[in-house]
Design a protein around this motif. Structure first.
Motif, short mmCIF file in Angstrom:
data_model
loop_
_atom_site.label_atom_id
_atom_site.label_comp_id
_atom_site.label_asym_id
_atom_site.label_seq_id
_atom_site.Cartn_x
_atom_site.Cartn_y
_atom_site.Cartn_z
N ARG A 1 0.84 -1.19 0.00
CA ARG A 1 0.00 0.00 0.00
C ARG A 1 0.87 1.23 0.00
O ARG A 1 1.93 1.25 0.61
N TYR A 2 0.43 2.27 -0.71
CA TYR A 2 0.98 3.61 -0.54
C TYR A 2 -0.17 4.47 -0.06
O TYR A 2 -1.17 4.59 -0.77
N GLY A 3 -0.06 5.04 1.13
CA GLY A 3 -1.20 5.75 1.71
C GLY A 3 -2.33 4.76 1.90
O GLY A 3 -2.12 3.70 2.47
N ASN B 1 -4.27 0.38 -2.30
CA ASN B 1 -3.64 -0.92 -2.51
C ASN B 1 -2.99 -0.94 -3.88
O ASN B 1 -3.67 -1.00 -4.90
N ILE B 2 -1.67 -0.92 -3.90
CA ILE B 2 -0.97 -0.96 -5.18
C ILE B 2 -0.84 -2.42 -5.62
O ILE B 2 -0.99 -2.75 -6.79
N LEU B 3 -0.56 -3.29 -4.67
CA LEU B 3 -0.63 -4.74 -4.91
C LEU B 3 -1.56 -5.33 -3.88
O LEU B 3 -1.45 -5.04 -2.69
N PRO C 1 -2.89 -2.65 -17.87
CA PRO C 1 -2.81 -1.25 -18.26
C PRO C 1 -1.83 -0.49 -17.37
O PRO C 1 -1.44 -0.96 -16.30
N SER C 2 -1.46 0.70 -17.82
CA SER C 2 -0.55 1.55 -17.07
C SER C 2 -1.11 1.80 -15.67
O SER C 2 -2.29 2.06 -15.52
N GLY C 3 -0.25 1.67 -14.66
CA GLY C 3 -0.67 1.95 -13.28
C GLY C 3 -1.29 0.78 -12.55
O GLY C 3 -1.69 0.91 -11.40
N CYS C 4 -1.33 -0.40 -13.17
CA CYS C 4 -2.01 -1.53 -12.52
C CYS C 4 -1.12 -2.25 -11.51
O CYS C 4 -1.59 -3.12 -10.78
N GLY C 5 0.18 -1.91 -11.47
CA GLY C 5 1.06 -2.51 -10.48
C GLY C 5 2.12 -3.46 -11.05
O GLY C 5 2.77 -4.19 -10.30
N LYS C 6 2.35 -3.41 -12.35
CA LYS C 6 3.32 -4.31 -12.98
C LYS C 6 4.74 -4.04 -12.48
O LYS C 6 5.44 -4.95 -12.06
N THR C 7 5.14 -2.77 -12.54
CA THR C 7 6.50 -2.42 -12.11
C THR C 7 6.68 -2.72 -10.63
O THR C 7 7.72 -3.22 -10.21
N THR C 8 5.65 -2.44 -9.84
CA THR C 8 5.74 -2.72 -8.41
C THR C 8 5.94 -4.23 -8.17
O THR C 8 6.77 -4.63 -7.35
N THR C 9 5.24 -5.06 -8.92
CA THR C 9 5.39 -6.51 -8.80
C THR C 9 6.84 -6.91 -9.10
O THR C 9 7.47 -7.68 -8.37
N1 LIG Z 1 6.47 5.27 -4.43
C1 LIG Z 1 5.16 5.39 -4.71
N2 LIG Z 1 4.34 6.15 -3.95
C2 LIG Z 1 3.02 6.26 -4.23
N3 LIG Z 1 2.42 5.65 -5.26
C3 LIG Z 1 3.16 4.88 -6.07
C4 LIG Z 1 4.58 4.72 -5.85
N4 LIG Z 1 5.06 3.90 -6.81
C5 LIG Z 1 4.00 3.58 -7.59
N5 LIG Z 1 2.87 4.17 -7.16
C6 LIG Z 1 1.53 4.03 -7.75
O1 LIG Z 1 1.26 2.66 -7.81
C7 LIG Z 1 0.50 2.32 -8.96
C8 LIG Z 1 1.15 1.21 -9.72
O2 LIG Z 1 2.38 1.65 -10.22
P1 LIG Z 1 3.28 0.72 -11.15
O3 LIG Z 1 3.57 -0.55 -10.45
O4 LIG Z 1 4.45 1.55 -11.58
O5 LIG Z 1 2.30 0.45 -12.37
P2 LIG Z 1 2.60 -0.08 -13.86
O6 LIG Z 1 4.02 -0.51 -13.93
O7 LIG Z 1 1.63 -1.19 -14.07
O8 LIG Z 1 2.31 1.06 -14.77
C9 LIG Z 1 0.37 3.62 -9.76
O9 LIG Z 1 -0.90 4.14 -9.51
C10 LIG Z 1 1.46 4.50 -9.19
O10 LIG Z 1 1.09 5.84 -9.28
#
Ligand SMILES: Nc1ncnc2c1ncn2[C@@H]1O[C@H](COP(=O)(O)OP(=O)(O)O)[C@@H](O)[C@H]1O
Ligand SMILES: [Mg+2]
Length: 359
Positions: free
Chosen positions: A15-17, A20-22, A40-48
């Protein structure tokens, strides 16, 4: 004994704030598999990917590499090759230095470093470019250097974040084949992140479809395309017509009959038994329908009027309005070789294949 996986993500949440990012993400990857995380963009791929790489520690859940838990270990203690979206090559370092950096951190002897750099450059067909700086390379070559840098550490697994998305279309298609060939010949396990459905379908053993931090479906490319778990998956992977209807009948072997809003009956693949009368959506891809030229009345047909004819070279796309349901607009796609219909033509459409979704 429990099966071990090269990469195992178990119930990971972040979570950020209060977002739920994942959300309870679990992914298991076997040795030698090529898995794509698509969404889609913002779904959490990079975070995973960053959770697997050790750049982010999840709030809950576990990460294991080859059966060894690494959830809180830093990246350099994971033996994972990482290819970032923007290549992330150091501009002030030569190709050799870019590749050698990770090997020096791992305290390998000088000769071993030189040997590994040469071998990795050979794998990506950049032999001899050791002394170039990134700015002296094309986008495609920089991408190959980023790949070589990941390979040089002799990783247990390689994770790649949209590695092809900055390249133009032709180069992207070329590198797609090259990357897949390299993965196959090395037998190395790869997790690949993309928002491009064509990339995901053409390269992967398994596709993980994500939306808003949640996994929607994990399956092989044919299954996610032909048997999407829900409307989101159906719509994100390729184009799809969604026709509202209700269940008229359940049949054996996962089949059923759906009654559409205009009264037509269409047989379809069901995700399980669904109570008769329930509202569902019928998913029909444009290429799962053909215009009937034989004039014989049979089951699984829709009567329609052509409203648009769009010639696209190898295919013709038709926009159709279904009879008795004038608000409908259904797209159908055929090879362009047959005779073409024009707006206003009345046609009969054969539905070759259809699947039912409930959400
Ligand atoms: N350090 C962070 N603080 C707050 N929100 C974040 C942070 N990193 C990513 N996010 C948010 O988490 C969501 C998923 O990000 P990300 O994993 O980069 O998505 P993707 O790679 O699928 O485009 C986005 O809405 C992004 O704005
Ligand atoms: Mg991303």
């Amino acid at each position: 004994m429990a099966e071990t996986f090269d990469i195992e993500l178990l119930n990971c949440s972040k979570r950020y704030g209060d977002i739920n990012i994942l959300d309870d993400v679990s992914i298991k990857i076997k040795t030698g598999e090529f898995i794509t995380v698509l969404g889609p963009s913002g779904c959490g791929k990079t975070t995973t990917l960053r959770v697997i790489g050790g750049f982010i520690i999840p709030d809950s859940g576990r990460v294991s590499i080859r059966g060894r838990e690494v959830t809180t270990l830093p990246p350099y203690r994971r033996n994972i090759g990482v290819v970032f979206q923007n290549y992330a090559l150091w501009p002030h370092m030569t190709v050799f230095e870019n590749l050698a950096f990770g090997l020096r951190i791992r305290k390998l002897p000088r000769e071993e470093i030189a040997r590994r750099v040469d071998r990795a450059l050979e794998m990506v067909q950049l032999t001899g470019l050791n002394d170039r700086y990134p700015r002296q390379l094309s986008g495609g070559q920089q991408q190959r250097v980023a790949m070589a840098r990941a390979l040089a550490i002799d990783p247990e697994v390689i994770i790649l974040d949209e590695p092809l998305s900055n390249l133009d279309r032709r180069l992207r298609e070329e590198l797609r084949i090259e990357l897949k060939g390299l993965q196959r010949s090395l037998g190395v396990t790869m997790l690949f992140v993309t928002h491009d459905q064509e990339e995901a379908l053409s390269m992967s053993d398994q596709v993980v479809v994500m939306k808003s931090g949640r996994i929607q479906q994990i399956a092989d490319p044919r299954t996610v395309y032909e048997r999407p778990a829900n409307s989101f998956v159906a719509g994100f992977l390729g184009s799809a017509n969604f026709l509202p209807g209700s269940v008229a009948e359940n049949r054996p072997a996962g089949k059923g009959v759906i009654k559409l809003a205009n009264g037509a009956l269409v047989s379809a693949t069901m995700p399980g038994t669904i109570e008769t009368g329930s509202n569902v959506k019928l998913v029909v891809r444009p290429e799962w329908m053909l215009i009937d030229r034989s004039g014989t009345a049979a089951g699984n047909q829709l009567q329609a009027t052509v409203s648009e004819t769009i010639y696209e070279g190898s295919v013709v796309r038709y926009g159709l309005k279904l009879d008795h349901d004038p608000s409908s607009l259904v797209f159908l796609q055929e090879r362009s070789s047959g005779d073409t219909f024009n707006p206003g033509d009345k046609v009969t459409v054969d539905v070759i294949s259809a699947v039912v979704t409930t959400e």
